[in-house]
Design a protein around this motif. Sequence first.
Motif, PDB file in Angstrom:
ATOM      1  N   LEU A   2       0.853  -1.177   0.000  1.00  0.00           N
ATOM      2  CA  LEU A   2       0.000   0.000   0.000  1.00  0.00           C
ATOM      3  C   LEU A   2       0.896   1.236   0.000  1.00  0.00           C
ATOM      4  N   VAL A   4       1.111   4.926   0.551  1.00  0.00           N
ATOM      5  CA  VAL A   4       0.386   5.986   1.239  1.00  0.00           C
ATOM      6  C   VAL A   4       1.068   7.326   0.972  1.00  0.00           C
ATOM      7  N   LYS A 124      -1.713  12.953  -6.658  1.00  0.00           N
ATOM      8  CA  LYS A 124      -2.762  12.206  -5.958  1.00  0.00           C
ATOM      9  C   LYS A 124      -3.038  10.850  -6.613  1.00  0.00           C
ATOM     10  N   ASP A 128      -1.877   5.199  -3.498  1.00  0.00           N
ATOM     11  CA  ASP A 128      -3.118   4.449  -3.260  1.00  0.00           C
ATOM     12  C   ASP A 128      -4.071   5.201  -2.341  1.00  0.00           C
ATOM     13  N   VAL A 129      -3.517   5.962  -1.421  1.00  0.00           N
ATOM     14  CA  VAL A 129      -4.329   6.670  -0.436  1.00  0.00           C
ATOM     15  C   VAL A 129      -3.579   7.930  -0.011  1.00  0.00           C
ATOM     16  N   LEU A 131      -2.922  10.582   2.912  1.00  0.00           N
ATOM     17  CA  LEU A 131      -3.020  10.805   4.350  1.00  0.00           C
ATOM     18  C   LEU A 131      -2.566  12.228   4.654  1.00  0.00           C
ATOM     19  N   ASP A 173      -7.888  11.202   1.842  1.00  0.00           N
ATOM     20  CA  ASP A 173      -8.660   9.995   2.153  1.00  0.00           C
ATOM     21  C   ASP A 173      -8.700   9.740   3.655  1.00  0.00           C
ATOM     22  N   LEU A 174      -7.587  10.055   4.323  1.00  0.00           N
ATOM     23  CA  LEU A 174      -7.466   9.854   5.763  1.00  0.00           C
ATOM     24  C   LEU A 174      -6.813  11.100   6.367  1.00  0.00           C
ATOM     25  N   GLU A 195      -6.415   0.702  10.043  1.00  0.00           N
ATOM     26  CA  GLU A 195      -7.100   1.000   8.786  1.00  0.00           C
ATOM     27  C   GLU A 195      -6.177   0.793   7.588  1.00  0.00           C
ATOM     28  N   LEU A 196      -4.913   1.170   7.712  1.00  0.00           N
ATOM     29  CA  LEU A 196      -3.959   0.985   6.620  1.00  0.00           C
ATOM     30  C   LEU A 196      -3.726  -0.502   6.344  1.00  0.00           C
ATOM     31  N   ARG A 199      -6.730  -1.767   4.457  1.00  0.00           N
ATOM     32  CA  ARG A 199      -6.723  -1.343   3.048  1.00  0.00           C
ATOM     33  C   ARG A 199      -5.687  -2.108   2.231  1.00  0.00           C
ATOM     34  N   LYS A 203      -6.513  -4.757  -1.164  1.00  0.00           N
ATOM     35  CA  LYS A 203      -6.070  -4.441  -2.525  1.00  0.00           C
ATOM     36  C   LYS A 203      -6.123  -5.669  -3.442  1.00  0.00           C
TER      37      LYS A 203
END
Length: 203
Positions: A2, A4, A124, A128-129, A131, A173-174, A195-196, A199, A203
């Motif tokens: 992931l 981030v 962005k 993937d996300v 923060l 997202d977070l 949460e990470l 996620r 995936k």
Amino acid sequence: MLNVGLTGGIASGKSTVAAMLVEKGAFHIDFDILAHGMEKPEMPVWRAIIDAFGPEILNEDGTINRTGLGAIVFADQDKMAQLNAIVHPAVFTAWRRQLEEIKEEKADAIVLSDVPLLIEAGMKQMVDVVLLVYISPEEQLRRLMARNGYTREEALSRLNAQMPIQDKLSLADLIVNNEGSHEETQEQVVALWGELIRRERAK
């Protein structure tokens, strides 16, 4: 894995949150550190910066005076764009290389790609996300003045060179609210880590 995208305004405490997440097991790629490596004397990026901004931005030992260069680019958006056009391509190449190395080492890694201007740079979609480490603009000013010894005007010029942190809230997202105590931030990070992990597994 992931990826981030860790971002936030200047003096928002990204390094604090990153350190907490690294303690949990996250990998950390700091774009500022990558950029510093690219800007060492005689490196191609160093030469290009000197060509663009002149030898007067150098310290006596040949390193770039980052405070002096910062004063130039924070006062002129065109010069900021010129500097970014020199530095960003090399940093992105090094970043992708590090991501591949981490993925080979740990396929389910959670990687913090620590990019101060992630949203402004249009990155962005490259993570993937997103923060966001958030503090109010007034708290940013207070911390920046205390940390760097800036006057309010100097701190404002640096703050105004970035997208207002309020505008980033809807694009994240977070969010970690870092305006409270260390313990309050730590509690948020504990929940965030769970949460990470969720996620990454999804995936």
